[in-house]
Scaffold this motif. Sequence first.
Motif, short mmCIF file in Angstrom:
data_model
loop_
_atom_site.label_atom_id
_atom_site.label_comp_id
_atom_site.label_asym_id
_atom_site.label_seq_id
_atom_site.Cartn_x
_atom_site.Cartn_y
_atom_site.Cartn_z
N ASN A 435 -24.82 -36.76 -51.35
CA ASN A 435 -24.56 -35.33 -51.54
C ASN A 435 -24.93 -34.58 -50.26
O ASN A 435 -24.25 -33.64 -49.85
N ILE A 436 -26.09 -34.99 -49.70
CA ILE A 436 -26.44 -34.50 -48.36
C ILE A 436 -26.19 -35.67 -47.41
O ILE A 436 -26.84 -36.71 -47.51
N ASN A 467 -21.22 -31.55 -45.42
CA ASN A 467 -22.41 -31.78 -46.24
C ASN A 467 -23.67 -32.14 -45.46
O ASN A 467 -24.54 -32.85 -45.97
N ALA A 495 -20.45 -24.36 -47.16
CA ALA A 495 -20.99 -25.69 -47.49
C ALA A 495 -19.96 -26.58 -48.18
O ALA A 495 -19.16 -26.11 -48.99
N GLY A 496 -20.00 -27.87 -47.85
CA GLY A 496 -19.20 -28.86 -48.57
C GLY A 496 -19.70 -28.97 -50.01
O GLY A 496 -20.81 -28.52 -50.33
N GLY A 498 -20.84 -31.38 -51.99
CA GLY A 498 -22.11 -32.08 -52.29
C GLY A 498 -23.30 -31.22 -51.91
O GLY A 498 -24.24 -31.03 -52.70
N LEU A 499 -23.26 -30.67 -50.71
CA LEU A 499 -24.36 -29.84 -50.23
C LEU A 499 -24.51 -28.61 -51.10
O LEU A 499 -25.62 -28.22 -51.48
N LYS A 500 -23.37 -28.02 -51.46
CA LYS A 500 -23.40 -26.80 -52.29
C LYS A 500 -24.08 -27.09 -53.63
O LYS A 500 -24.91 -26.31 -54.10
#
Length: 635
Positions: A435-436, A467, A495-496, A498-500
């Motif tokens: 995710n990150i 991400n 943000a992508g 996953g990061l979001k």
Amino acid sequence: MKSQKSIDPAALELLPKAALDGVETVWDRYEAQQPQCGFGSLGVCCRHCVQGPCRIDPFGNGPKAGICGASADVIVTRNLLRQVAGGAAAHVDHAYEAVEALELAAKGNINYSIADETKLQQIARGLGLEVSDKNKADLALEVVEAAYADLANHGSKPVQWLMVNAPKERIAVWQSLGILPRNPDREIREAMHQTTMGMDADPVNLVLSTAKQGLVDGYSGLKLATDMQDILFGTPTPVVTEANLGVLKEDCVNLIVHGHVPLLSEKIVFWAGKLQEEAILAGAKGIQVSGVCCSGNEVLMRNRIPLAANYLAQELAIITGAIDAMVVDVQCIMPSLAKVASCYHTELITTMPIVKIPGATHVPFTLEGADDTAQVIVRKAITAYGRRNSKKIHIPNYKQKIVAGFSVEAIVSALSAVNPNQPLKPLVDNIVNGNIFGVVATVGCNNVKATQDIVHVELVKELVRNNVLVVATGCSAHALAKAGFMNSEGTETYAGEGLKAVLTAIGQAAGLGTPLPPVLHMGSCVDNSRIGDLVTALAGYLNVDSASLPVAASAPEPQHEKALSIGTWAVTMGLTTHLGVVPPVLGSKAVTELLTNGLSDVIGGKFYVETDPLKAAQGLLEDIRSKRQKLGLPC
Ligand code: MSK
């Protein structure tokens, strides 16, 4: 030469005003310098003795050695070592002042308090000191004694601040290379000696000494300064404020703090609060303090003071015609400010014995007289307010909401809301599951050779879209704050997925009601130590060398020697470290190859030079991908 001066709309709005007002800016002087000296740009000009200057012709049939016989490899590495030592010296001097302040505060000799006893105890424990039952003044004096012992150690013992704070695997690497620093003054002196005429002519040895200076900077400069300042003024916690020149208020006295050491700016913030009534009596609605460069970052992190401008826009702040006083301490202060201020009503105030500028008012700062000095300065700003020329005032209406104050403690506290027993676990789990994708630290300055802020912004846009969690300090943090990367809307926009998701979950668990921003503001230049602490904590949690983490660093627009010394420290930590402006080393192929490639076999990290932000983002993503592969993580 680049075509655009800035991507900051506030700067673009003020540049025509500067021309109209007949004020020369950094961009005008840059143009007047063209073409810049090719020998200097390549690092092959030597002025270390008075037989010179000598220069090497790296391409044609000109000289291949200086008068003494020094080759391009030697000249380039000697110059680099001196630059990095210069950066380290600036930070060690900063740290020394903070140690002195803590000593005097603990003895009750000055009007500064010990604001963060928890941090004091944590640092004392790290140093192996007995903590229980000691009052905070006594304990602070023991910490101060340890700091002085480190700064003055006459033997060959390595710096204690490094030994107790650096990752163990890294210490072993540095020891094997013989680059563990002893007392920082001795190391900086030795670097000056090593590079004087008739000394070291081994480029590899000189590069290793450069790496040692990076460690001097990292632990006797950055880490020591941050530790002392957190004890004195408190460890930052999240704050909400604004960034860009739109934070200036036309109907208020505008006072700017600029420089790096917060010992005076903390007092100015305090006295600006106390003397509001005097400002109102003078016809203003109050006093608005705002920040430029890293004094700005320091008072932002702890006092919610808004950011006015980063390095390249310091003159433009005065060109608004709305700055009543700009008070400066040390580093990154353009001497041109006096001339710019003379075109307006602005009082430029220098305060330090080693920073005087003809044309400025000098109000000497001492720790003992700090309150008086701060009051004098605030009152000078109030008086200057009465001299304003309303026809010359133009404040661009651009500002962004920002959330800042992300010390490691604040990050851990937010993560504790997700997992109180193992706060780092949610972060690490999300790095592991992808995710990150990784973490990149963006640090350092603006450099007039690049369009202001463009490398910071375009690089980070691409990273967070992929991400990557970004942590930022210095003028990079300013640039990203102005561009909207430091609020929850920035998470939605940039943000992508996953990061979001991760930032949203942490924000909700921490009770913020909104996602964390995709770029975490970790503070000033010396606060790069906080990034070092985060990297060290992640490596410790995973029980791996920091060199193997999917973490990288970038100085997108470095201008100062300090940016080079910070970057060198990041390389010693095993990180690939991007520079978005070419440093003066290309005159030696061998040294360039060593810095950008060979070094990684020896120390784990390397420099990566790329001026195009999108290509740089791809390069950093590739670096993170290969680290993930080696750790067996999904790519
Ligand atoms: S102020 S060193 S221009 S970051 Fe720390 Fe900005 Fe670079 Fe100065």
